[in-house]
Design a protein around this motif. Structure first.
Motif, mmCIF file in Angstrom:
data_model
loop_
_atom_site.group_PDB
_atom_site.id
_atom_site.type_symbol
_atom_site.label_atom_id
_atom_site.label_comp_id
_atom_site.label_asym_id
_atom_site.label_seq_id
_atom_site.Cartn_x
_atom_site.Cartn_y
_atom_site.Cartn_z
ATOM 1 N N ILE A 7 23.745 -27.139 16.403
ATOM 2 C CA ILE A 7 22.522 -27.951 16.577
ATOM 3 C C ILE A 7 21.452 -27.198 17.375
ATOM 4 N N THR A 8 21.858 -26.236 18.202
ATOM 5 C CA THR A 8 20.850 -25.484 18.956
ATOM 6 C C THR A 8 20.272 -24.339 18.124
ATOM 7 N N GLY A 9 20.753 -24.161 16.908
ATOM 8 C CA GLY A 9 20.242 -23.108 16.034
ATOM 9 C C GLY A 9 19.267 -23.673 15.010
ATOM 10 N N LYS A 10 18.904 -22.829 14.057
ATOM 11 C CA LYS A 10 17.822 -23.187 13.135
ATOM 12 C C LYS A 10 18.241 -24.279 12.146
ATOM 13 N N VAL A 11 19.321 -24.053 11.388
ATOM 14 C CA VAL A 11 19.689 -25.028 10.351
ATOM 15 C C VAL A 11 20.235 -26.312 10.985
ATOM 16 N N GLY A 12 21.161 -26.166 11.936
ATOM 17 C CA GLY A 12 21.744 -27.352 12.574
ATOM 18 C C GLY A 12 20.668 -28.228 13.197
ATOM 19 N N VAL A 30 27.828 -28.519 20.920
ATOM 20 C CA VAL A 30 27.178 -27.344 21.509
ATOM 21 C C VAL A 30 28.217 -26.471 22.211
ATOM 22 N N ARG A 31 27.867 -25.216 22.376
ATOM 23 C CA ARG A 31 28.764 -24.336 23.149
ATOM 24 C C ARG A 31 28.687 -24.675 24.632
ATOM 25 N N TYR A 32 27.440 -24.873 25.085
ATOM 26 C CA TYR A 32 27.214 -25.150 26.506
ATOM 27 C C TYR A 32 26.371 -26.417 26.602
ATOM 28 N N CYS A 34 24.458 -27.509 28.769
ATOM 29 C CA CYS A 34 23.089 -27.318 29.282
ATOM 30 C C CYS A 34 22.118 -26.961 28.151
ATOM 31 N N LYS A 35 22.620 -26.270 27.097
ATOM 32 C CA LYS A 35 21.721 -25.875 26.003
ATOM 33 C C LYS A 35 21.336 -27.049 25.106
ATOM 34 N N GLY A 36 22.060 -28.169 25.261
ATOM 35 C CA GLY A 36 21.775 -29.322 24.401
ATOM 36 C C GLY A 36 20.860 -30.345 25.048
ATOM 37 N N LEU A 70 28.723 -25.521 10.688
ATOM 38 C CA LEU A 70 27.981 -24.256 10.571
ATOM 39 C C LEU A 70 28.723 -23.203 11.383
ATOM 40 N N VAL A 71 29.068 -22.121 10.722
ATOM 41 C CA VAL A 71 29.734 -21.013 11.409
ATOM 42 C C VAL A 71 28.669 -19.992 11.795
ATOM 43 N N PRO A 72 28.636 -19.587 13.068
ATOM 44 C CA PRO A 72 27.573 -18.662 13.488
ATOM 45 C C PRO A 72 27.600 -17.358 12.703
ATOM 46 N N GLN A 121 32.994 -13.789 4.159
ATOM 47 C CA GLN A 121 33.373 -14.653 5.285
ATOM 48 C C GLN A 121 33.313 -16.122 4.858
ATOM 49 N N HIS A 122 32.273 -16.480 4.116
ATOM 50 C CA HIS A 122 32.153 -17.866 3.642
ATOM 51 C C HIS A 122 33.155 -18.154 2.524
ATOM 52 N N THR A 123 33.441 -17.151 1.693
ATOM 53 C CA THR A 123 34.450 -17.333 0.634
ATOM 54 C C THR A 123 35.783 -17.737 1.265
ATOM 55 N N GLU A 146 13.123 -17.627 6.178
ATOM 56 C CA GLU A 146 12.885 -17.297 7.580
ATOM 57 C C GLU A 146 13.427 -15.924 7.968
ATOM 58 N N ASN A 147 14.219 -15.288 7.080
ATOM 59 C CA ASN A 147 14.610 -13.897 7.373
ATOM 60 C C ASN A 147 13.366 -13.013 7.476
ATOM 61 N N CYS A 148 12.244 -13.476 6.903
ATOM 62 C CA CYS A 148 10.986 -12.719 6.982
ATOM 63 C C CYS A 148 10.438 -12.667 8.402
HETATM 64 N N1 LIG Z 1 20.129 -15.885 6.802
HETATM 65 C C1 LIG Z 1 20.397 -16.162 5.529
HETATM 66 O O1 LIG Z 1 19.683 -15.720 4.607
HETATM 67 C C2 LIG Z 1 21.582 -17.049 5.184
HETATM 68 C C3 LIG Z 1 21.787 -17.405 3.842
HETATM 69 C C4 LIG Z 1 22.874 -18.242 3.520
HETATM 70 C C5 LIG Z 1 23.712 -18.702 4.533
HETATM 71 N N2 LIG Z 1 23.472 -18.321 5.839
HETATM 72 C C6 LIG Z 1 24.392 -18.823 6.879
HETATM 73 O O2 LIG Z 1 23.669 -19.643 7.796
HETATM 74 C C7 LIG Z 1 24.374 -19.627 9.058
HETATM 75 C C8 LIG Z 1 23.396 -19.320 10.169
HETATM 76 O O3 LIG Z 1 22.556 -20.432 10.352
HETATM 77 P P1 LIG Z 1 21.343 -20.406 11.405
HETATM 78 O O4 LIG Z 1 20.322 -19.413 10.913
HETATM 79 O O5 LIG Z 1 20.939 -21.797 11.657
HETATM 80 O O6 LIG Z 1 22.057 -19.756 12.683
HETATM 81 P P2 LIG Z 1 21.443 -19.620 14.143
HETATM 82 O O7 LIG Z 1 20.031 -20.108 14.213
HETATM 83 O O8 LIG Z 1 21.753 -18.206 14.571
HETATM 84 O O9 LIG Z 1 22.330 -20.633 15.001
HETATM 85 C C9 LIG Z 1 23.677 -20.378 15.244
HETATM 86 C C10 LIG Z 1 24.250 -21.598 15.942
HETATM 87 O O10 LIG Z 1 25.645 -21.366 16.149
HETATM 88 C C11 LIG Z 1 25.928 -21.604 17.525
HETATM 89 N N3 LIG Z 1 27.022 -20.746 17.964
HETATM 90 C C12 LIG Z 1 27.031 -19.430 18.167
HETATM 91 N N4 LIG Z 1 28.240 -19.003 18.549
HETATM 92 C C13 LIG Z 1 29.011 -20.117 18.627
HETATM 93 C C14 LIG Z 1 30.357 -20.345 18.984
HETATM 94 N N5 LIG Z 1 31.173 -19.341 19.337
HETATM 95 N N6 LIG Z 1 30.823 -21.616 18.943
HETATM 96 C C15 LIG Z 1 30.020 -22.647 18.585
HETATM 97 N N7 LIG Z 1 28.725 -22.493 18.232
HETATM 98 C C16 LIG Z 1 28.232 -21.232 18.251
HETATM 99 C C17 LIG Z 1 24.643 -21.267 18.246
HETATM 100 O O11 LIG Z 1 24.691 -21.866 19.528
HETATM 101 P P3 LIG Z 1 23.999 -21.189 20.821
HETATM 102 O O12 LIG Z 1 22.621 -21.762 20.872
HETATM 103 O O13 LIG Z 1 24.867 -21.614 21.938
HETATM 104 O O14 LIG Z 1 24.000 -19.694 20.602
HETATM 105 C C18 LIG Z 1 23.624 -21.883 17.308
HETATM 106 O O15 LIG Z 1 23.545 -23.270 17.506
HETATM 107 C C19 LIG Z 1 25.460 -18.555 8.934
HETATM 108 O O16 LIG Z 1 26.693 -19.162 8.661
HETATM 109 C C20 LIG Z 1 24.962 -17.724 7.771
HETATM 110 O O17 LIG Z 1 25.991 -17.009 7.118
HETATM 111 C C21 LIG Z 1 22.427 -17.517 6.168
#
Ligand SMILES: NC(=O)c1ccc[n+]([C@@H]2O[C@H](COP(=O)([O-])OP(=O)(O)OC[C@H]3O[C@@H](n4cnc5c(N)ncnc54)[C@H](OP(=O)(O)O)[C@@H]3O)[C@@H](O)[C@H]2O)c1
Length: 287
Positions: A7-12, A30-32, A34-36, A70-72, A121-123, A146-148
């Motif tokens: 939830i603290t990341g982009k998609v979540g 959340v992991r921490y 405080c971040k939530g 969502l797996v980081p 990894q996702h497979t 957003e990779n841009c």
């Molecule tokens: N980029 C692409 O083009 C693309 C395309 C298809 C699929 N995806 C997939 O999309 C996902 C990434 O999404 P996103 O961009 O939203 O990621 P993101 O913005 O980097 O956010 C990652 C989230 O995971 C949390 N996190 C990190 N380590 C953790 C841990 N050990 N335990 C629990 N939570 C943890 C982070 O929390 P903190 O705030 O605490 O760090 C954050 O909330 C990946 O699975 C990726 O493979 C990406």
């Protein structure tokens, strides 16, 4: 209640925002804690759990109508993908114990590919979670627009962007995170049986050349895209600190050669609403 990992990341964050806007209760995982804090202020319940902690995840998922998993991202996995295998086992244990009503797992385009690459990894995780008896949707988005964000500085300052996606006139299935979050929130509120796959891309496919043209329009000066020679990728990624660049290189090969594609192809994918131009405008403005 819907439990949202990442939830603290982009998609979540987008998934949670969509649910809250619809008046649905959200538990932020959340992991921490405080971040939530910002999410707690928006009315979310918060639970601390690392994605590798089965006990904490079980508590976080307990009582949930739906769970968004969502797996980081891990751009530099070990050659045997040991970390993804461990995460797959942890998630399977936690979901089996908590038994939420349904699960939406954020996967990726190309999760069905048989050639090993970064997306394997996702497979691995799809295969492990696909054995669960609860309803599960694998949401497979295309390449995030957003990779841009990595290109904003060079487009703005130098008028040049380096592209690993090649050739520059090959269209790529890209999607905005706003569309992923909206669709994931919708899926979490649907009813279905068993395992299903939903593939998602933007309203139309774009080429690397289109990305440069769109940056140029928004910035008001010429921007050109330059392909990074394939033979330089390994040394380049290693110089950036990667230990095992092969999976990332193979993923780029897969996009460029076309073996990373939706299982249902372009005709079967769901289409989002947000165009590349809107995403690039936001990236430029938020720089
Ligand atoms: N980029 C692409 O083009 C693309 C395309 C298809 C699929 N995806 C997939 O999309 C996902 C990434 O999404 P996103 O961009 O939203 O990621 P993101 O913005 O980097 O956010 C990652 C989230 O995971 C949390 N996190 C990190 N380590 C953790 C841990 N050990 N335990 C629990 N939570 C943890 C982070 O929390 P903190 O705030 O605490 O760090 C954050 O909330 C990946 O699975 C990726 O493979 C990406």
């Amino acid at each position: 209640m819907f439990a949202i990992t990442g939830i603290t990341g982009k998609v979540g964050g987008e998934v949670a925002r969509n649910l809250l806007e619809g008046g649905r209760p959200v538990r932020g995982v959340v992991r921490y804690l405080c971040k939530g804090e910002a999410w707690a202020q928006l009315g979310c319940d918060l639970v601390a759990a690392d994605i590798n902690d089965a006990g904490a995840l079980t508590s976080a998922f307990n009582g949930a109508e739906g769970v968004f998993v969502l797996v980081p991202p891990n751009f530099d996995p070990s050659p045997d993908f040991q970390q993804a295998r461990a995460t797959a086992g942890t998630l399977r244990s936690a979901l089996t114990a908590a038994r939420p009503g349904r699960v939406v797992y954020l996967s990726t385009i190309g999760a069905q590919a048989t050639q090993s690459n970064l997306l394997t990894q996702h497979t691995i995780i799809e295969q492990a979670l696909g054995e669960l008896s609860m309803p599960i949707t694998f949401l497979r988005p295309g390449w995030f627009m957003e990779n841009c964000s990595w290109d904003v500085a060079s487009a703005t300052n130098d008028g040049v962007i380096s592209s690993f996606l090649q050739p520059l006139d090959k269209s790529v299935p890209m999607v905005a995170i706003a569309d992923i979050g909206r669709v994931a929130a919708e899926l979490l509120q649907e009813t279905w049986r068993g395992r299903r796959v939903v593939e998602l891309e933007g309203p139309r496919r774009v080429t690397p050349g289109d990305v440069a043209t769109t940056f140029a329009e928004l910035l008001g000066h010429p921007v050109r895209m330059e392909p990074v020679p394939r033979e330089s990728w390994e040394s380049l990624f290693k110089s950036q600190g990667m230990k095992n660049p092969t999976p990332r290189i193979r993923m780029l090969d897969g996009f460029n050669a076309g073996w990373i594609e939706f299982e249902s192809t372009e005709s079967g994918s769901r289409k989002g609403r947000v165009a590349l131009k809107a995403v690039l405008r936001t990236l430029i403005e938020s720089r």
